[in-house]
Design an enzyme around this catalytic site. Structure first.
Site, PDB file in Angstrom:
ATOM      1  CG  HIS A  87     -25.846  11.968 -11.341  1.00  0.00           C
ATOM      2  ND1 HIS A  87     -25.396  11.607 -12.534  1.00  0.00           N
ATOM      3  CD2 HIS A  87     -25.379  11.121 -10.649  1.00  0.00           C
ATOM      4  CE1 HIS A  87     -24.792  10.276 -12.648  1.00  0.00           C
ATOM      5  NE2 HIS A  87     -24.980   9.802 -11.268  1.00  0.00           N
ATOM      6  NE  ARG A 143     -22.588  13.442 -11.362  1.00  0.00           N
ATOM      7  CZ  ARG A 143     -22.069  12.432 -11.670  1.00  0.00           C
ATOM      8  NH1 ARG A 143     -21.587  11.583 -10.678  1.00  0.00           N
ATOM      9  NH2 ARG A 143     -21.873  11.893 -12.878  1.00  0.00           N
ATOM     10  CG  HIS A 148     -21.821  16.940 -14.146  1.00  0.00           C
ATOM     11  ND1 HIS A 148     -22.415  17.307 -15.443  1.00  0.00           N
ATOM     12  CD2 HIS A 148     -22.362  16.014 -14.054  1.00  0.00           C
ATOM     13  CE1 HIS A 148     -23.183  16.380 -15.961  1.00  0.00           C
ATOM     14  NE2 HIS A 148     -23.310  15.439 -14.998  1.00  0.00           N
ATOM     15  CG  ASP A 187     -21.855  20.703 -16.781  1.00  0.00           C
ATOM     16  OD1 ASP A 187     -22.204  21.523 -17.739  1.00  0.00           O
ATOM     17  OD2 ASP A 187     -20.879  20.223 -16.910  1.00  0.00           O
TER      18      ASP A 187
END
Length: 257
Positions: A155, A188, A194, A198
Site C-alpha cells: 500500500h 497502514r 503493517h 514495513d
C-alpha cells in the site's frame, strides 16, 4: 521492452479489466533483496520501535476522522488513489476526462508495485495484528493479509509512487501530494496491517522504483502527454500545446473505435 503484465489485484480494485502494460517486468526492477535491509529481528532495537508505533497506531484510532481515512486507504487499488489524491492534485482524475494522466498513473503505479514481489515472498514477515492476535480496522482484508508478507508495505509503495508521479505532473501541488502520500503509508500502521519498518521500506522501494521508470522512453513520453493534458484541463496550455493535445485526442478516439 517490457512485456504486458496483468496486475490481477490492481485491475479488480480499479474496475478496469484491461491489461496493464507495465513499463518494466518484475525482473527488470531493482532487486530489493540485494540492497534493502531485511526487516528487523524481534530481538532488534528497531523492532521495539515497531512495537511502539503499533500502539501509537492503535491510539490514533480514537481520532475518528483519522481512523476513517485509514479505513478508506485500506481499500487497495487505483480507484482509492484517484478518490484520495484528485483533490490534492488539483484536478479530478478519470479514465474518461483525463485519459493521459489516468494511463501513466495506472501503468506507473502498477510497475512500481511489482518491486515488492520478491521481498514479500522471501521474508513472509508476520503482520502486527497476527503477532498480537488482534483485529485490524479493516477485518475484511485479514484473510488475504495472513497469506501475504508484511515487508515491505505494498500500500505504501502504491501511495508514495502515486504522490511522486502526480507531483511531477503538477509540481505546484507537490507539498500537498507528498503529505497525502506520507499519510497513505501511515494509515497502514493505524489500521494494524503493517509495522513502521514495513512502511519505511515501502517508501524507499517506491522511490527506487520510480527512479527506474525514468529510464523508460515510453514512460517519459506518456508523462509528457500527461503534463500537456494537465495544462490543457487547467487552462494553462499555449496555442501550440492545445493543438498538439487535440491532435493526440483524435488519434486516441480512432484507436478506441
Amino acid at each position: 521492452m517490457a512485456g504486458l503484465i496483468m496486475a490481477a489485484v490492481c485491475a479488480q480494485a480499479q474496475n478496469d479489466e484491461s491489461p496493464v502494460e507495465a513499463y518494466f517486468t518484475t525482473k527488470e526492477m531493482p532487486d530489493m533483496l540485494k540492497w534493502c535491509p531485511a526487516p528487523p529481528d524481534t530481538f532488534d532495537a528497531h523492532f521495539s520501535y515497531d512495537v511502539m508505533q503499533y500502539f501509537w497506531g492503535k491510539s490514533m484510532r480514537q481520532n475518528k476522522e483519522r481512523a476513517d481515512i485509514a479505513i478508506r486507504d485500506a481499500v487497495y487499488g487505483l480507484n482509492c488513489i484517484i478518490r484520495e489524491f484528485s483533490e490534492p492534485f488539483g484536478l479530478q482524475i478519470s479514465k474518461e476526462e483525463t485519459p493521459e494522466i489516468y494511463k501513466v498513473l495506472r501503468e506507473g503505479t502498477a510497475t512500481c508495485d511489482s518491486i515488492c514481489t520478491l521481498p514479500k515472498r522471501y521474508y513472509m514477515r508476520k503482520r502486527p495484528f497476527m503477532r498480537f492476535n488482534e483485529q485490524t480496522l479493516y477485518p475484511a482484508d485479514e484473510p488475504g493479509l495472513r497469506r501475504n508478507g508484511s515487508y515491505p508495505s505494498g500500500h505504501t509503495i502504491l501511495g508514495w509512487s502515486a504522490a511522486l508521479l502526480l507531483s511531477e505532473i503538477n509540481p505546484d501541488r507537490a507539498d500537498t501530494l507528498l503529505a497525502r502520500g506520507l499519510m497513505y503509508g501511515e494509515s497502514r500502521i493505524i489500521v494494524g496491517a503493517h509495522w513502521q519498518s514495513d512502511v519505511d521500506a515501502g517508501r524507499l522501494a517506491a522511490s527506487a522504483a520510480y527512479a527506474r521508470l525514468h529510464t523508460s522512453e515510453r514512460f517519459l513520453e506518456q508523462m509528457r502527454l500527461a503534463r500537456q493534458e494537465f495544462r490543457v484541463k487547467k487552462g494553462l496550455a499555449t496555442a501550440n500545446e492545445l493543438k498538439a493535445y487535440q491532435k493526440t485526442a483524435k488519434k486516441r478516439a480512432k484507436t478506441v473505435k
